[in-house]
Design an enzyme around this catalytic site. Structure first.
Site, PDB file in Angstrom:
ATOM      1  N   GLY A  53      47.437  36.920  32.881  1.00  0.00           N
ATOM      2  CA  GLY A  53      48.506  36.584  33.837  1.00  0.00           C
ATOM      3  C   GLY A  53      49.478  35.590  33.234  1.00  0.00           C
ATOM      4  O   GLY A  53      50.040  34.732  33.931  1.00  0.00           O
ATOM      5  N   ALA A  54      49.708  35.721  31.919  1.00  0.00           N
ATOM      6  CA  ALA A  54      50.524  34.722  31.207  1.00  0.00           C
ATOM      7  C   ALA A  54      52.013  34.840  31.530  1.00  0.00           C
ATOM      8  O   ALA A  54      52.801  33.998  31.108  1.00  0.00           O
ATOM      9  CB  ALA A  54      50.294  34.861  29.704  1.00  0.00           C
TER      10      ALA A  54
ATOM     11  N   GLY B  26      50.545  30.791  34.354  1.00  0.00           N
ATOM     12  CA  GLY B  26      50.234  31.418  33.067  1.00  0.00           C
ATOM     13  C   GLY B  26      51.311  31.145  32.030  1.00  0.00           C
ATOM     14  O   GLY B  26      51.017  30.859  30.856  1.00  0.00           O
TER      15      GLY B  26
ATOM     16  N   SER C  37      39.760  28.432  43.507  1.00  0.00           N
ATOM     17  CA  SER C  37      40.705  28.004  44.538  1.00  0.00           C
ATOM     18  C   SER C  37      39.987  27.135  45.558  1.00  0.00           C
ATOM     19  O   SER C  37      38.785  27.317  45.802  1.00  0.00           O
ATOM     20  CB  SER C  37      41.261  29.258  45.216  1.00  0.00           C
ATOM     21  OG  SER C  37      41.750  28.956  46.492  1.00  0.00           O
TER      22      SER C  37
ATOM     23  N   TYR D 144      40.439  37.031  49.445  1.00  0.00           N
ATOM     24  CA  TYR D 144      40.860  36.280  48.245  1.00  0.00           C
ATOM     25  C   TYR D 144      39.848  35.165  47.963  1.00  0.00           C
ATOM     26  O   TYR D 144      39.366  35.002  46.835  1.00  0.00           O
ATOM     27  CB  TYR D 144      42.251  35.694  48.488  1.00  0.00           C
ATOM     28  CG  TYR D 144      42.701  34.699  47.446  1.00  0.00           C
ATOM     29  CD1 TYR D 144      43.142  35.121  46.188  1.00  0.00           C
ATOM     30  CD2 TYR D 144      42.686  33.326  47.716  1.00  0.00           C
ATOM     31  CE1 TYR D 144      43.557  34.198  45.237  1.00  0.00           C
ATOM     32  CE2 TYR D 144      43.105  32.408  46.762  1.00  0.00           C
ATOM     33  CZ  TYR D 144      43.539  32.845  45.533  1.00  0.00           C
ATOM     34  OH  TYR D 144      43.940  31.935  44.573  1.00  0.00           O
TER      35      TYR D 144
HETATM   36  N1  LIG Z   1      49.500  29.154  43.620  1.00  0.00           N
HETATM   37  C1  LIG Z   1      48.472  28.542  44.163  1.00  0.00           C
HETATM   38  O1  LIG Z   1      48.627  27.739  45.105  1.00  0.00           O
HETATM   39  C2  LIG Z   1      47.067  28.772  43.662  1.00  0.00           C
HETATM   40  C3  LIG Z   1      46.030  28.038  44.247  1.00  0.00           C
HETATM   41  C4  LIG Z   1      44.728  28.235  43.798  1.00  0.00           C
HETATM   42  C5  LIG Z   1      44.491  29.130  42.773  1.00  0.00           C
HETATM   43  N2  LIG Z   1      45.526  29.843  42.237  1.00  0.00           N
HETATM   44  C6  LIG Z   1      45.206  30.772  41.159  1.00  0.00           C
HETATM   45  O2  LIG Z   1      45.960  30.426  40.015  1.00  0.00           O
HETATM   46  C7  LIG Z   1      46.183  31.597  39.217  1.00  0.00           C
HETATM   47  C8  LIG Z   1      47.646  31.703  38.824  1.00  0.00           C
HETATM   48  O3  LIG Z   1      48.411  31.890  39.995  1.00  0.00           O
HETATM   49  P1  LIG Z   1      49.965  31.540  40.129  1.00  0.00           P
HETATM   50  O4  LIG Z   1      50.097  30.609  41.261  1.00  0.00           O
HETATM   51  O5  LIG Z   1      50.534  31.186  38.806  1.00  0.00           O
HETATM   52  O6  LIG Z   1      50.526  32.928  40.651  1.00  0.00           O
HETATM   53  P2  LIG Z   1      51.512  34.017  39.998  1.00  0.00           P
HETATM   54  O7  LIG Z   1      52.738  33.379  39.499  1.00  0.00           O
HETATM   55  O8  LIG Z   1      51.619  35.078  41.032  1.00  0.00           O
HETATM   56  O9  LIG Z   1      50.684  34.531  38.751  1.00  0.00           O
HETATM   57  C9  LIG Z   1      49.638  35.454  38.876  1.00  0.00           C
HETATM   58  C10 LIG Z   1      49.545  36.226  37.584  1.00  0.00           C
HETATM   59  O10 LIG Z   1      48.487  37.186  37.722  1.00  0.00           O
HETATM   60  C11 LIG Z   1      48.967  38.421  37.236  1.00  0.00           C
HETATM   61  N3  LIG Z   1      48.318  39.598  37.810  1.00  0.00           N
HETATM   62  C12 LIG Z   1      48.332  40.014  39.101  1.00  0.00           C
HETATM   63  N4  LIG Z   1      47.710  41.192  39.188  1.00  0.00           N
HETATM   64  C13 LIG Z   1      47.329  41.527  37.928  1.00  0.00           C
HETATM   65  C14 LIG Z   1      46.659  42.650  37.371  1.00  0.00           C
HETATM   66  N5  LIG Z   1      46.305  43.711  38.112  1.00  0.00           N
HETATM   67  N6  LIG Z   1      46.410  42.661  36.043  1.00  0.00           N
HETATM   68  C15 LIG Z   1      46.800  41.626  35.262  1.00  0.00           C
HETATM   69  N7  LIG Z   1      47.454  40.559  35.727  1.00  0.00           N
HETATM   70  C16 LIG Z   1      47.708  40.520  37.047  1.00  0.00           C
HETATM   71  C17 LIG Z   1      50.440  38.437  37.628  1.00  0.00           C
HETATM   72  O11 LIG Z   1      51.087  39.431  36.866  1.00  0.00           O
HETATM   73  P3  LIG Z   1      52.576  39.931  37.217  1.00  0.00           P
HETATM   74  O12 LIG Z   1      53.432  38.869  36.590  1.00  0.00           O
HETATM   75  O13 LIG Z   1      52.678  41.252  36.562  1.00  0.00           O
HETATM   76  O14 LIG Z   1      52.677  39.970  38.708  1.00  0.00           O
HETATM   77  C18 LIG Z   1      50.830  37.012  37.272  1.00  0.00           C
HETATM   78  O15 LIG Z   1      51.126  36.916  35.910  1.00  0.00           O
HETATM   79  C19 LIG Z   1      45.664  32.757  40.045  1.00  0.00           C
HETATM   80  O16 LIG Z   1      44.348  33.082  39.631  1.00  0.00           O
HETATM   81  C20 LIG Z   1      45.598  32.193  41.444  1.00  0.00           C
HETATM   82  O17 LIG Z   1      44.648  32.847  42.243  1.00  0.00           O
HETATM   83  C21 LIG Z   1      46.809  29.684  42.660  1.00  0.00           C
END
Ligand SMILES: NC(=O)c1ccc[n+]([C@@H]2O[C@H](COP(=O)([O-])OP(=O)(O)OC[C@H]3O[C@@H](n4cnc5c(N)ncnc54)[C@H](OP(=O)(O)O)[C@@H]3O)[C@@H](O)[C@H]2O)c1
Length: 268
Positions: free
Chosen positions: A9-10, A15, A134, A160
């Protein structure tokens, strides 16, 4: 040769922040991304700021077990120092992948577990593995049906949270079975990214009232980066703190049961 770190998810918010930081520190970063166009745009932007960065992007769709297997095959013979399992999704509705798995669980749990286990032979002996969980984990439990929810069991946040809780249990069993590895989990807190959009009428309101109080992706990814470069194992990285895994998440019997059930599903 630079140490190689794989970031899933870079192309996303945290990422890409992780990729930028790690490339700036002199690591060779493998961006494992679903959308290669998006990954390339991030890669080019980082390279324009850090011209000697070593970054490559490779295709990985965690919702497809075949795609995970293909990615791992492409990494055969490559020595990996660390894996940041950062990719994640909150599915808006119930849907099944081609493998017949609920989509949130497929990406956040099954695909991530399969990837980690297939990459094990490529890891240097004391490699770091970081799984992104999370704070929602603390509000749910894992039951018999949790890994393969049916439509009636689905809720956006509940499913989730359970997928992240399952990942937390996987992390503990992985550490037990691979004592040389450093396996940690990171909890970013609430971070301003696409992930917190609920796809509801109140999103624009939340953007004004809520988003400004969320962490930036650069800030949110800090615990993951600390974990990735840590000498410790079996810890819970949150904010600036490193804690023991909270007692409510410790259940060796459950860790083992989930490992066995999951192995059947992913064919290992
Ligand atoms: N934001 C928050 O408040 C929060 C809180 C707790 C934990 N987290 C965790 O932190 C991590 C990063 O989240 P973020 O906030 O940076 O969200 P984000 O910007 O939506 O990033 C999520 C990443 O996961 C990738 N992804 C989604 N489906 C995928 C698939 N089928 N195969 C490969 N990659 C896939 C996305 O790819 P695309 O770019 O192609 O969509 C994106 O690069 C996640 O694991 C999330 O659950 C986030």
């Amino acid at each position: 040769m630079r140490d190689r770190i794989v970031v899933t998810g870079a192309s996303g918010a945290m990422g890409s922040a992780a990729t930028r930081y790690l490339a700036g520190k002199g690591f060779h970063v493998v961006m494992a991304c679903r959308n290669l166009e998006k990954a390339e745009a991030v890669r080019k932007e980082i390279l324009s700021d850090i011209p000697d960065a070593e970054i490559e992007s490779r295709q990985l769709d965690l919702s497809s077990l075949d795609s995970v297997r293909e990615f791992a095959k492409g990494m055969e013979g490559v020595r990996i120092s660390a894996l940041l399992n950062n990719a994640g999704v909150i599915s808006r509705g119930y849907s099944l992948t081609r493998d017949g798995l609920e989509n949130t669980f497929a990406v956040n749990y099954f695909g991530t577990v399969l990837l980690t286990r297939l990459l094990l032979p490529s890891f240097v002996p004391e490699a770091n593995v970081v799984n992104t969980v999370s704070l929602t984990c603390r509000f749910v439990n894992i039951t018999e049906k949790s890994l393969r929810p049916e439509e009636g069991d689905f809720s956006r946040l509940g499913t989730y949270a359970r997928s992240k809780l399952a990942l937390l249990h996987f992390s503990q069993e992985l550490a037990r079975r691979n004592p040389a590895l450093k396996v940690n989990v990171s909890d970013p807190g609430i971070v301003n990214s696409n992930m917190i959009s609920m796809g509801k009428w109140f999103d624009p309101l939340a953007d004004i009232l809520f988003r400004p109080f969320c962490k930036s992706p650069e800030n949110g990814v800090r615990p993951a980066l600390s974990a990735l470069l840590s000498e410790m194992s079996g810890k819970y990285f949150v904010g600036q703190r490193v804690m023991e895994i909270p007692g409510r998440f410790i259940d060796k019997k459950l860790d083992k049961r989930l490992w066995d059930e999951t192995s059947n599903v992913i064919g290992l």
